[in-house]
Enzyme design. Structure first.
Site, PDB file in Angstrom:
ATOM      1  N   THR D  44       0.511  -1.348   0.012  1.00  0.00           N
ATOM      2  CA  THR D  44      -0.189   0.015   0.325  1.00  0.00           C
ATOM      3  C   THR D  44       0.946   1.607  -0.117  1.00  0.00           C
ATOM      4  O   THR D  44       1.766   0.927   1.066  1.00  0.00           O
ATOM      5  CB  THR D  44      -0.975   0.036   1.331  1.00  0.00           C
ATOM      6  OG1 THR D  44      -2.069   1.500   0.912  1.00  0.00           O
ATOM      7  CG2 THR D  44      -0.046  -0.466   2.956  1.00  0.00           C
ATOM      8  N   GLU D  45       0.597   2.291  -0.637  1.00  0.00           N
ATOM      9  CA  GLU D  45       1.514   3.194  -1.313  1.00  0.00           C
ATOM     10  C   GLU D  45       1.919   4.302  -0.206  1.00  0.00           C
ATOM     11  O   GLU D  45       2.062   4.717  -0.168  1.00  0.00           O
ATOM     12  CB  GLU D  45       0.800   4.392  -2.458  1.00  0.00           C
ATOM     13  CG  GLU D  45       0.051   4.422  -2.876  1.00  0.00           C
ATOM     14  CD  GLU D  45      -1.659   4.131  -2.665  1.00  0.00           C
ATOM     15  OE1 GLU D  45      -0.990   2.689  -2.522  1.00  0.00           O
ATOM     16  OE2 GLU D  45      -2.342   4.676  -3.515  1.00  0.00           O
ATOM     17  N   ASN D  46       1.043   3.569   0.970  1.00  0.00           N
ATOM     18  CA  ASN D  46       1.384   5.709   2.128  1.00  0.00           C
ATOM     19  C   ASN D  46       2.556   4.263   3.477  1.00  0.00           C
ATOM     20  O   ASN D  46       2.913   5.080   4.085  1.00  0.00           O
ATOM     21  CB  ASN D  46       0.399   4.949   2.514  1.00  0.00           C
ATOM     22  CG  ASN D  46      -1.517   3.946   3.355  1.00  0.00           C
ATOM     23  OD1 ASN D  46      -0.305   3.094   2.393  1.00  0.00           O
ATOM     24  ND2 ASN D  46      -1.147   3.630   5.110  1.00  0.00           N
ATOM     25  N   SER D  86       7.868   4.450  -1.237  1.00  0.00           N
ATOM     26  CA  SER D  86       7.217   3.399  -1.209  1.00  0.00           C
ATOM     27  C   SER D  86       6.785   3.949  -3.120  1.00  0.00           C
ATOM     28  O   SER D  86       6.551   2.904  -3.551  1.00  0.00           O
ATOM     29  CB  SER D  86       5.974   3.573  -0.941  1.00  0.00           C
ATOM     30  OG  SER D  86       4.062   3.127  -0.865  1.00  0.00           O
TER      31      SER D  86
END
Lengths: 227, 215, 227, 215
Positions: D44-46, D86
Site C-alpha cells: 500500500t503506497e502509504n 514507497s
C-alpha cells in the site's frame, strides 16, 4: 498476525545457480565501500563459476589489488568501471593507462543518487556537485533557485550483487553498520538482485520497522559462509 | 606533536560545540583526536553519524570504518544509513562543518584537492559533494607543498574541486578567513612571523587589525 | 562505547516555544496521510499559540473537515496548499471554489520525491508520472532511455512539522507503522524541523540500525501528550 | 455476493501466486478478501508491504491503515517505509500488479480515473504513479456507469490518468485483454451474452476464438 505468504520458489541458492544468469557484456552493480560491505563470495563466484566477461561494473571502487573486484579486473573480465574512487587500487590505474579499462568517474554523492534514482524510476536529476569543475564539463546546466546545477541520468544495471547481514525467508534484508553503504541503493536498481548474507532467519523474525530492503527488491539470496 | 597533528589541533577552535562535522581523509581525520570529548557529532559519508574513537586492537569491527576505510567505533546515539541518504545530508546542507585537505588554494579561497594535471583522473570520492554542501568548510593543510612551493596561489593550477570558496584555511603557520574580498590572515602560530607567511604565500591577503596592532 | 555528545541546548520544547519562529507567509511541510501520522498537537498549537497566517502548506491532504489541517483552513490561515489529494475534505473544495485557496496538485509520488529531493540537495528531477496528462501540461519534457518524462523542481519549506513515535535526547527519530509516511522525507526538507513524539528516551536507547531520521535533521521536539 | 465483490472476485485469476500487488481504492480494495490465503504480497503506497486482513473491532491500530485510510493489519514479513521509498518501488517497476478503478476506458485500454470535466481537479493521489509504474495493470470496474452509460468508450471524455494502456479490464460481465490492437474480449461472466456486452460497450473489441467456438 496471520501466517506469512509462502515464497513461490526457494530464495536461497547456491553461488553458481544464483550467478548463472550473468551474461557477457552485462552491467553489474556491486555494493561495498572498498572491501567493507562488498559481496566477496559472489565476486569470487563470478570468477569461479561463470565465464562472464566484457562487464561494466558500477561500484564505488574496484576493490584492492587482487582482492574483491580487483580480482575480476586482473582476470580481464572488466571492460568499464563506473565509480568515484579508483586510485586506491594501482591495478586500476595501470589497466586504464594501458587502454584496457574505460572509466566513468562520478562524485560519490552523484553516484549514490544516480543509483537510487534508477531504482526509484527517476530518469535523471540536477545536482550542484561538480558544476564548474572538470567533472561537470559537457554536462547540461540548469539554474535552480539561483544556483547552477548539472544534469545526471540515473543508473540501472542488469544485475546487482549486494551484501547484507541477514535475510528472512522472503528476502527482506538488514545490514551491518557501515557495511550498509551502497548496498540498499543498488538492491533497488537492477533487473536481478542477488544478496549475500551471513544468515537467513524465518519470516517474522525481523522487526518490520527495521527492515532496510523490503523483499520485493530481492531475487535470490546466497550464504556468505561467515555466519 | 608532529606537523599533521599541529595543524589538526589548530582547526579545533573553529568548530562550534555540538556541530555536525565531516572530516576528510588525511590531516582532517586527525582533528577527531584533538576535539574535546563530546564537542561534535562526526559524520562519515560512508554512512555513520556519531563516529567514536579508534577501537583498541581487540575491538576492531570490520563492518565499522570511516571514509578513510580505517576502523572506528560508534558513539551512543549513532545511526547508520545508506550512501544516498548520507550524501543527501551532505548536499542538502545538513552537515554544519566539513574539514577538507587541499593541494592548492586560490586567492578567492577556492580549492583544488582531487586531481593533478598530467596524471589520470581516477578518484574524486566525496570531496566535491562536501565542498558544495557543507554549511562551513575549513581547509586543513600544510602551508607549503613537500618541495617548499606555495600551496596558496593567485590561481590554482590544478583542477578546482568546486567553484565555492571555503570559509577558513588553517595551516601550521597561519589561519585565514575567506570573504568576498578574498583571504584575510587572522592568526599566526606561535613563533611564526608575518614575513614568513608573506614569503610562503603566493596569493595576496589582507592582515587582520588584531595582528598589525603595535605590541 | 564512550559517552554521548551532550546536546548544546534542551531539544524538548513547549508547543508555543517550538512554534514561535513560524512567520506570516511561511511555507510549512506537515506530515501525515490524512490524519494518520499527522502532528495534531503542533497543528492545534499553530492555531492556539501563534497568529501565523497566509501560510503555504505542503502536505498530502488538508486534514478532514475541522480536524487537523482542516482547522487551519477554516480559520483562514492557509493561502495555498501543495499536495496530492484534497477531495476528501469538502471544506478544501469549497475554499478553492470561493477563490480563497490556491492549490498546487501533484501526483503523490511526485510530491514525495520532490520533498525528498529538496532535503537531499537535488534541484529537480524527471519522472514519467503525469506525462501526457492534464497534470503534465506546460511542464518541460525530456525523453530518457526512450521514455518521455516531465520535470519537477524539488520542494523546500521554512518549517516542517512531523510526527514520530519516539525521539532520543539528541533528536534521533523512529516512527510507528504507516504513521511514518511523509514524515521522514519532510524532516529533511525544511530550515526548521519540529517533531511531535509520544516519548523521549535517553541517548543510546535506540538501535543505531533502526533510526529512521538521524538527529542532525531535527531542531526541536514536542511531546504529543499521548505517551 | 454484491456487485463490487463479484467484480473483485473476477480479478483474482489474473494475479500470479506470490506477486507483489497494489490495490487501489474502491472495488480493487475488495480483491484482498477474495485472494486465497498467502497468494500475494499486498503493497500500500502509504508505506507498507505485507498488508494483512482487516482487524477485529478490538484490534484496530490507528497508526496502521491502507491507502484508503481504513484499518488493516500487517502480515509476518511485512515492512514499513517512507512515502518517497514507497513510490520509488511503484515508479521503479518493483510492484508487479496494480489493480485500479476507472471512470472510463478507451479503445486502446487507456483509462481515466482521477478527474471529471467541469469539477475542480483537487485529487489525484497515487493513481498516476501506479499506472505508470506497475508492471501489469488490471482495471476492476462496473461495466457501465450508474446511469447505465458505457464506461468503455472509443475515446475517454474525462482526462486520462496516463498514456499507458492497462493490461486487463475486468467488469462484472466481461474480461478484456489489451494489446497493441486494442481490446479483446476473453471471458463472459456466467449468464452474460456477447450481445449484452456489445450493447453496453461503446468501443470496438475483438472476440477471442475461445468465445466464438461453437458449443
Amino acid at each position: 498476525m496471520t501466517a506469512p505468504v509462502t515464497p513461490t520458489r526457494p530464495l536461497v541458492r547456491g553461488v553458481a545457480e544464483a550467478l548463472a544468469p550473468v551474461r557477457d557484456g552485462a552491467t553489474l552493480m556491486v555494493g561495498g565501500f572498498g572491501l567493507v560491505g562488498a559481496p566477496l563470495r559472489l565476486i569470487e563466484g563470478l570468477l569461479a563459476t561463470t565465464t562472464a566477461t566484457d562487464l561494466t561494473i558500477i561500484s564505488n571502487n574496484l576493490g584492492e589489488p587482487g582482492r574483491g573486484l580487483g580480482m575480476l579486473l586482473l582476470e580481464g573480465r572488466v571492460r568499464k568501471a563506473v565509480g568515484s574512487f579508483f586510485t586506491s587500487n594501482p591495478d586500476v590505474v595501470a589497466a586504464y593507462q594501458a587502454g584496457d579499462l574505460e572509466i566513468d568517474l562520478l562524485p560519490q554523492g552523484t553516484l549514490a543518487e544516480a543509483i537510487r534514482a534508477g531504482g526509484a524510476g527517476i530518469g535523471g536529476f540536477y545536482t550542484r556537485t561538480g558544476w564548474g569543475t572538470a567533472l561537470g564539463e559537457g554536462r547540461e546546466e540548469r539554474v535552480i533557485r539561483g544556483e547552477p546545477h548539472v544534469y545526471h541520468e540515473s543508473l540501472r544495471a542488469d544485475v546487482a550483487l549486494v551484501r547484507a547481514r541477514r535475510a528472512d525467508e522472503l528476502g527482506n534484508l538488514v545490514y551491518s553498520k557501515t557495511a550498509r553503504n551502497f548496498n540498499p541503493d543498488m538492491a533497488t536498481a537492477a533487473d536481478l538482485v542477488i544478496a549475500e548474507v551471513d544468515e537467513v532467519v524465518p519470516v517474522g523474525a525481523l522487526d518490520p520497522e527495521e527492515i532496510v530492503t523490503p523483499h520485493l527488491f530481492v531475487d535470490a539470496v546466497v550464504l556468505s559462509g561467515r555466519a | 606533536m608532529d606537523l599533521p597533528n599541529r595543524i589538526a589541533a589548530r582547526v579545533v577552535p573553529h568548530i562550534p560545540h555540538g556541530a555536525v562535522v565531516n572530516l576528510g581523509i588525511g590531516i582532517p581525520t586527525l582533528v577527531a583526536d584533538h576535539l574535546p570529548e563530546h564537542a561534535a557529532h562526526l559524520q562519515t559519508e560512508n554512512g555513520l553519524l556519531g563516529v567514536g574513537p579508534t577501537p583498541g586492537p581487540g575491538e576492531v569491527d570490520p563492518d565499522l570504518v570511516h571514509a578513510g576505510k580505517q576502523p572506528v567505533t560508534a558513539r551512543p546515539g549513532a545511526s547508520y544509513f545508506a550512501s544516498s541518504a548520507s550524501f543527501g545530508m551532505i548536499r542538502g546542507g545538513h552537515v554544519e562543518v566539513a574539514v577538507l585537505g587541499a593541494l592548492q588554494i586560490d586567492a578567492r579561497g577556492r580549492i583544488a584537492n582531487w586531481a593533478i594535471p598530467g596524471k589520470p583522473v581516477l578518484g574524486v570520492g566525496g570531496a566535491m559533494d562536501l565542498l558544495v554542501g557543507a554549511r562551513t568548510v575549513i581547509v586543513a593543510t600544510t602551508h607549503t607543498a613537500k618541495d617548499g612551493a606555495a600551496k596558496i596561489l593567485e590561481e590554482c593550477t590544478f583542477p578546482l574541486t568546486a567553484r565555492r570558496s571555503v570559509d577558513v584555511v588553517v595551516t601550521e603557520a597561519a589561519t585565514f578567513r575567506v570573504d568576498d574580498d578574498g583571504l584575510e590572515l587572522v592568526d599566526l602560530a606561535e613563533g611564526v612571523t608575518l614575513d614568513w607567511v608573506r614569503t610562503h604565500t603566493a596569493a595576496p591577503f589582507r592582515v587582520a587589525a588584531s595582528l598589525t596592532a603595535p605590541v
